[in-house]
Structure formats: structure tokens, C-alpha cells
Design a protein around this motif. Structure first.
Motif, short mmCIF file in Angstrom:
data_model
loop_
_atom_site.label_atom_id
_atom_site.label_comp_id
_atom_site.label_asym_id
_atom_site.label_seq_id
_atom_site.Cartn_x
_atom_site.Cartn_y
_atom_site.Cartn_z
N UNK A 55 -2.73 7.96 9.09
CA UNK A 55 -1.39 7.76 8.53
C UNK A 55 -0.84 6.41 8.98
N UNK A 56 -1.05 6.07 10.25
CA UNK A 56 -0.60 4.76 10.75
C UNK A 56 -1.25 3.63 9.95
N UNK A 110 -0.83 -0.58 5.70
CA UNK A 110 -1.30 -1.20 4.45
C UNK A 110 -0.18 -1.24 3.41
N UNK A 111 0.55 -0.14 3.27
CA UNK A 111 1.65 -0.10 2.30
C UNK A 111 2.75 -1.09 2.65
N UNK A 112 3.14 -1.12 3.92
CA UNK A 112 4.24 -2.01 4.31
C UNK A 112 3.84 -3.48 4.25
N UNK A 151 5.80 -6.09 1.94
CA UNK A 151 6.36 -7.34 2.47
C UNK A 151 5.81 -8.55 1.72
N UNK A 152 4.50 -8.54 1.42
CA UNK A 152 3.88 -9.66 0.69
C UNK A 152 4.51 -9.83 -0.70
N UNK A 153 4.93 -8.72 -1.30
CA UNK A 153 5.54 -8.77 -2.62
C UNK A 153 7.02 -9.11 -2.57
N UNK A 154 7.56 -9.24 -1.35
CA UNK A 154 8.97 -9.57 -1.19
C UNK A 154 9.90 -8.39 -1.47
#
Length: 135
Positions: free
Chosen positions: A39-40, A45-47, A51-54
Motif C-alpha cells: 500500500x505504501x 506511485x500515485x502521489x 505531483x508530476x501532473x501538477x
């Protein structure tokens, strides 16, 4: 930030689950400890992608906020404590002015509460908290 994790045991004895506050964030493992570890990784990966997508980092809600969710019935709950500071981007140095007595109080507080790491970490965390209130 502590993200609630919803898990259930499969017929084979392994565990799978999802993070209710992060749409599409799924994880699984042969044991409950392995599933929580996964889960971590899934949250990271999701966060990181978010963040990369702003896009804004999702806000973690309490377990209570999800108790009536039909998808969250009959399983168990856990938490993943995630340091979201790393998704804020590159650190930028700035020069600010604060009253000496306030700075002394901040330094004492940070010395007693090592989780902030530094006065910059303390100020950044307070800013995040205030900004979440307005989101």
C-alpha cells in the motif's frame, strides 16, 4: 499524512485492498504486513504521478468518513503514514523576516518535536495545514 487503508482477506488467504481517498490506488500481498507494505508503494506511485501532473495531493479523511461506503464493508482498516513533503517539489531558498522572540519559540518547539526536522520543515508543515483548510 495518515491515509486509511481498507483490506480484506481473499479466499486463498492473501490480502488485497485500496486507499479510499486515492481513486484507483489498489494493493495486495500474501500477508497483511506485505499488503500494507505494498500500500505504501502504491500510494507513493500515485502521489508521485499526481505531483508530476501538477494536480493537488488528495486529502486523507478519517476512517469514520468511509464507514458507510458500500465498498468498505466486512474488511479491516489500517493506516499508511505518508510524508507528503516529498511531493511538494524542489526546495527553494528564500529570505524571510520574523521577530526574534517568535524565531526563538519556533526553534525551541522544533527542538522538542523532531518530526519537523528543521524550522523550515515546521513552517512548511504549518503552511500545508492552513492551505488544506482552504482547499
Amino acid at each position: 499524512m495518515k491515509f486509511p487503508l481498507y483490506l480484506h482477506q481473499t479466499d486463498s488467504g492473501s490480502f488485497s485492498g485500496f486507499v479510499p481517498d486515492i481513486i484507483g490506488c489498489l494493493f495486495a500481498g500474501d500477508t497483511i504486513d506485505e499488503a500494507i507494505s505494498e500500500a505504501h508503494s502504491a500510494i507513493d506511485a500515485h502521489l508521485e504521478y499526481t505531483a508530476e501532473q501538477g494536480l493537488p495531493i488528495p486529502e486523507a479523511q478519517s476512517i469514520t468518513a468511509h464507514l458507510k461506503d458500500e465498498a468498505c464493508q466486512g474488511g479491516i482498516w489500517a493506516f499508511a503514514d505518508i510524508d507528503i513533503a516529498k511531493y511538494d517539489g524542489k526546495a527553494v531558498k528564500l529570505n524571510i523576516t520574523l521577530p526574534q522572540n517568535l524565531l526563538n519559540k519556533i526553534d525551541r518547539y522544533v527542538g522538542e518535536h523532531r518530526e519537523f526536522g528543521s524550522r523550515s520543515g515546521f513552517i512548511a508543515e504549518l503552511a500545508r495545514r492552513e492551505l488544506r483548510k482552504t482547499a
